[in-house]
Motif scaffolding. Sequence first.
Motif, mmCIF file in Angstrom:
data_model
loop_
_atom_site.group_PDB
_atom_site.id
_atom_site.type_symbol
_atom_site.label_atom_id
_atom_site.label_comp_id
_atom_site.label_asym_id
_atom_site.label_seq_id
_atom_site.Cartn_x
_atom_site.Cartn_y
_atom_site.Cartn_z
ATOM 1 N N ARG A 106 -2.482 13.167 -16.505
ATOM 2 C CA ARG A 106 -1.267 13.986 -16.474
ATOM 3 C C ARG A 106 -1.408 15.057 -15.400
ATOM 4 N NH1 ARG A 106 2.492 14.091 -20.683
ATOM 5 N NH2 ARG A 106 3.650 15.268 -19.125
ATOM 6 N N GLY A 107 -0.285 15.385 -14.744
ATOM 7 C CA GLY A 107 -0.304 16.436 -13.740
ATOM 8 C C GLY A 107 -1.052 16.072 -12.475
ATOM 9 N N GLU A 108 -1.132 14.778 -12.178
ATOM 10 C CA GLU A 108 -1.818 14.365 -10.954
ATOM 11 C C GLU A 108 -1.179 15.055 -9.748
ATOM 12 O OE1 GLU A 108 -2.642 10.300 -8.338
ATOM 13 O OE2 GLU A 108 -1.698 10.165 -10.320
ATOM 14 N N PRO A 109 -1.984 15.629 -8.852
ATOM 15 C CA PRO A 109 -1.422 16.313 -7.678
ATOM 16 C C PRO A 109 -0.433 15.432 -6.932
ATOM 17 C CG PRO A 109 -3.765 16.771 -7.833
ATOM 18 C CD PRO A 109 -3.456 15.748 -8.902
ATOM 19 N N GLY A 110 0.707 16.040 -6.591
ATOM 20 C CA GLY A 110 1.747 15.311 -5.888
ATOM 21 C C GLY A 110 2.788 14.694 -6.790
ATOM 22 N N LYS A 111 2.584 14.785 -8.108
ATOM 23 C CA LYS A 111 3.546 14.223 -9.055
ATOM 24 C C LYS A 111 4.095 15.342 -9.933
ATOM 25 C CE LYS A 111 1.453 9.641 -9.137
ATOM 26 N NZ LYS A 111 0.854 8.565 -9.953
ATOM 27 N N ASP B 199 5.313 17.430 -12.971
ATOM 28 C CA ASP B 199 4.953 17.457 -14.388
ATOM 29 C C ASP B 199 5.151 18.871 -14.917
ATOM 30 O OD1 ASP B 199 3.962 16.575 -16.887
ATOM 31 O OD2 ASP B 199 2.467 15.302 -15.907
ATOM 32 N N GLU B 200 4.890 19.049 -16.200
ATOM 33 C CA GLU B 200 5.038 20.362 -16.822
ATOM 34 C C GLU B 200 3.895 21.290 -16.391
ATOM 35 O OE1 GLU B 200 7.848 21.097 -18.613
ATOM 36 O OE2 GLU B 200 8.308 19.146 -17.765
ATOM 37 N N PRO B 201 4.107 22.630 -16.489
ATOM 38 C CA PRO B 201 3.116 23.583 -15.949
ATOM 39 C C PRO B 201 1.701 23.373 -16.462
ATOM 40 C CG PRO B 201 5.141 24.723 -16.553
ATOM 41 C CD PRO B 201 5.302 23.316 -17.031
ATOM 42 N N GLN B 202 1.557 23.163 -17.786
ATOM 43 C CA GLN B 202 0.211 23.007 -18.336
ATOM 44 C C GLN B 202 -0.450 21.736 -17.825
ATOM 45 O OE1 GLN B 202 2.976 22.500 -19.917
ATOM 46 N NE2 GLN B 202 2.847 20.813 -21.375
ATOM 47 N N HIS B 203 0.340 20.671 -17.616
ATOM 48 C CA HIS B 203 -0.222 19.420 -17.109
ATOM 49 C C HIS B 203 -0.547 19.528 -15.627
ATOM 50 C CE1 HIS B 203 0.412 17.441 -20.864
ATOM 51 N NE2 HIS B 203 1.725 17.540 -20.813
ATOM 52 N N THR B 204 0.300 20.222 -14.878
ATOM 53 C CA THR B 204 0.056 20.384 -13.441
ATOM 54 C C THR B 204 -1.268 21.085 -13.199
ATOM 55 O OG1 THR B 204 2.432 20.465 -12.967
ATOM 56 C CG2 THR B 204 0.957 21.389 -11.313
ATOM 57 N N PHE B 205 -1.526 22.145 -13.953
ATOM 58 C CA PHE B 205 -2.773 22.889 -13.787
ATOM 59 C C PHE B 205 -3.972 22.021 -14.168
ATOM 60 C CE2 PHE B 205 -5.740 26.274 -15.512
ATOM 61 C CZ PHE B 205 -6.216 26.629 -14.261
ATOM 62 N N MET B 206 -3.873 21.323 -15.313
ATOM 63 C CA MET B 206 -4.973 20.464 -15.734
ATOM 64 C C MET B 206 -5.196 19.331 -14.738
ATOM 65 S SD MET B 206 -7.425 19.673 -17.751
ATOM 66 C CE MET B 206 -7.251 20.650 -19.249
ATOM 67 N N GLY B 207 -4.096 18.757 -14.242
ATOM 68 C CA GLY B 207 -4.233 17.678 -13.273
ATOM 69 C C GLY B 207 -4.949 18.100 -12.013
ATOM 70 N N GLU B 208 -4.667 19.323 -11.569
ATOM 71 C CA GLU B 208 -5.341 19.854 -10.384
ATOM 72 C C GLU B 208 -6.839 20.052 -10.625
ATOM 73 O OE1 GLU B 208 -3.320 23.468 -9.584
ATOM 74 O OE2 GLU B 208 -1.513 22.519 -8.797
ATOM 75 N N CYS B 209 -7.186 20.402 -11.844
ATOM 76 C CA CYS B 209 -8.577 20.742 -12.171
ATOM 77 C C CYS B 209 -9.398 19.548 -12.662
ATOM 78 C CB CYS B 209 -8.616 21.826 -13.250
ATOM 79 S SG CYS B 209 -7.860 23.393 -12.788
ATOM 80 N N MET B 210 -8.740 18.415 -12.947
ATOM 81 C CA MET B 210 -9.418 17.346 -13.680
ATOM 82 C C MET B 210 -10.667 16.834 -12.972
ATOM 83 S SD MET B 210 -7.948 13.821 -15.297
ATOM 84 C CE MET B 210 -7.820 12.933 -13.759
ATOM 85 N N GLU B 211 -10.565 16.550 -11.689
ATOM 86 C CA GLU B 211 -11.738 16.029 -10.991
ATOM 87 C C GLU B 211 -12.858 17.069 -10.916
ATOM 88 O OE1 GLU B 211 -10.880 12.826 -7.846
ATOM 89 O OE2 GLU B 211 -9.232 14.261 -7.625
ATOM 90 N N ASP B 212 -12.475 18.336 -10.814
ATOM 91 C CA ASP B 212 -13.495 19.392 -10.835
ATOM 92 C C ASP B 212 -14.227 19.397 -12.170
ATOM 93 O OD1 ASP B 212 -12.866 20.224 -8.265
ATOM 94 O OD2 ASP B 212 -11.415 21.711 -8.958
#
Length: 433
Positions: free
Chosen positions: A135-140, A142-155
């Motif tokens: 969820r929240g994969e960069p460039g797609k 999504d909702e705010p909480q998912h966008t933040f998690m998606g940005e951080c997921m690989e980290d």
Amino acid sequence: YQRRVRGTDLDILMLSRALPATLRSPMARSNSTIAPASLYNILNKNGIDTFYGVPDSLLKDFCSYITDNAPAQQHIIAANEGTACGLASGYHLGSGKIPVVYLQNSGLGNVLNPVMSLMHERVYSIPMLMMVGWRGEPGKKDEPQHTFMGECMEDIMNSMRMKYAVLPDNDADAELCIAEAVKYMNQEKAPFGLLVQKGVFSKYKLETDPCPDRYPLQREEAIKLVASALPGNSMCISTTGMPSRELYEHRVEQYGVDGATGRDFMCVGNMGHCSSIALGLAFAQPNKNVVCVDGDGSVIMHMGSLVTAGTRGVSNFKHVVLNNGAHDSVGGQPSYAFDFSIPEVATAAGYKEARSVSTPEEIAAGMEWLNSTEGPVMLEVRIRKGARSDLGRPKSSPIENKDCLLYTSDAADEEDSVDLGGRRIIKKKKKKK
């Protein structure tokens, strides 16, 4: 290590922390899909036939297929993602085989402890294939909480020092990816992550009904009855997902878009923590009637919070649980909440009293009781599955929702408020000596 997939822009990435950041960037994917049955068969072919996890919207087609087709003893929908890791660890210890643990990336917080202090190769070295919905994969969008998690997921994956790959969207490359992942897990005795992008799976709908509807009302109907019966000094904390969206829609009907916020704190993430937020608010606002509007999956995910509320709860803390027995918004898989009594668990945990209702008449009487009874108390509302397809979302941001609630809760004590950078900042009156 990087393998280009059939000339497309999608890469299978077998990543470690030593790889350059450019290889960790999200990749665009084609419009092809993989059938849930195909992935299930590929996993079985590689000796993986046991599944534990918490359903996710991006994985719902695959989760539904497992629910329909995996033997009951080989698929358990866990209370939370950490519990799934515990089940997977015990299964490996007893069988020597590799299980799947599936989750949404928001559940990574719940797996950090068991992965790093139990399963990691530097501790007990227990392999599992961890399928994570991105969820929240960069460039797609999504909702705010998912966008933040998606940005951080690989980290987060790299911080756990867990190698991972992006699941391809075709059978041939998925088979190669799974085979290489299994080879790695068998050799290193370590967990391996499989990131699942939006739209990778073709559609699959549950053919069985593991949690058939038994009660007359859908959740939105029940929320309207509950919210309309609350006294004027109430502050409502609603759990993540559909309940908060449905409560917002009701507030729009009552007060219009401009007046829809300020009475409620509508959670957009943090599943399982709604009642704890409400309890903290009840301590901070002793003159307010604080009502948690919770869901069965949320209660089950962090059921230990019932002990905190029951043993340390205050008289103005009221707990409403909307129970449809299912993870409704992510495919309708069972939550098992009809297989035991949530009210009985609450009273055993220290709640003064708990009741269960289901009809409009029972809800009206139950809310009258809830409003007039000292907490901590619980009202379970048993409902059926389902939601409108055109359900709206709050027009205000999470921060604006929070600031509006702060403004409302302190209205009697504030001197004035100012707008700074689009946010309302509250100035409190100085207390008289």
